[in-house]
Design an enzyme around this catalytic site. Structure first.
Site, PDB file in Angstrom:
ATOM      1  CG  HIS A   4      -9.922  -2.455 -17.162  1.00 25.44           C
ATOM      2  ND1 HIS A   4     -10.482  -2.106 -18.380  1.00 25.44           N
ATOM      3  CD2 HIS A   4      -9.665  -3.837 -17.365  1.00 25.44           C
ATOM      4  CE1 HIS A   4     -10.370  -2.907 -19.241  1.00 25.44           C
ATOM      5  NE2 HIS A   4     -10.135  -4.072 -18.600  1.00 25.44           N
TER       6      HIS A   4
ATOM      7  CD  GLU B 268      -8.558   2.646 -16.759  1.00 26.01           C
ATOM      8  OE1 GLU B 268      -7.541   3.144 -17.686  1.00 26.01           O
ATOM      9  OE2 GLU B 268      -8.543   1.546 -16.470  1.00 26.01           O
TER      10      GLU B 268
ATOM     11  CB  CYS C  94     -11.848   0.471 -22.307  1.00 24.24           C
ATOM     12  SG  CYS C  94     -12.754  -0.490 -20.924  1.00 24.24           S
TER      13      CYS C  94
ATOM     14  CB  CYS D 275     -13.190   2.148 -17.677  1.00 21.07           C
ATOM     15  SG  CYS D 275     -12.149   0.624 -17.019  1.00 21.07           S
TER      16      CYS D 275
END
Length: 142
Positions: A56, A58, A86, A89
């Site tokens: 991801h 992030e 999420c 993250c």
């Protein structure tokens, strides 16, 4: 309350999301802005092309910040991201000591667009063996 500068950075994050989608990955993008307003790093989702469920943007930026920034600089940063981070993250962002996150699309709004993952929740059980784990952990965080 977001500012016009925040909106400009969010548009850049949305552009990174479009880049991810064009490359065959889920449409998410993020950038990290330093205390002085300069873009320090940017990433887009690569979970499919990297065959890594944790890729991801992030998370990649928070890991980068933890490695590359001193604590004071990290504490002055803002992460701009196309979608609310999420839980995975969010935890890494907090551990990296980043100051602020500004997102365009909330997790709830994302679920309206993309309902669920199709996977059932993973059951969790615990706590268990508290005294045994306490002996290992206690005293580490001082």
């Amino acid at each position: 309350m977001t500012t016009s500068d925040d909106h400009a950075f969010l548009r850049r994050a949305i552009g990174l999301a479009a880049k991810a989608r064009a490359g065959g990955d889920p449409p998410f993008g993020s950038l990290l802005v330093g205390p002085d307003g300069t873009v320090l790093a940017e990433e887009h989702n690569t979970t499919l092309t990297d065959d890594d469920v944790t890729a991801h943007p992030e998370l990649k930026l928070a890991r980068w910040a933890a490695r590359e920034l001193d604590e004071e600089t990290a504490a002055g940063t803002t992460m701009y991201t196309s979608c609310e981070p999420c839980g995975m993250c969010e935890a890494v962002i907090q551990r990296a000591g980043l100051r602020r996150v500004v997102f365009a699309l909330s997790g709830e709004q994302l679920l309206d667009i993309r309902p669920g993952s199709g996977r059932p929740p993973v059951p969790q059980e615990g706590p268990a063996l508290l005294e045994e784990v306490r002996a290992v952990v206690e005293g580490y965080y001082r």
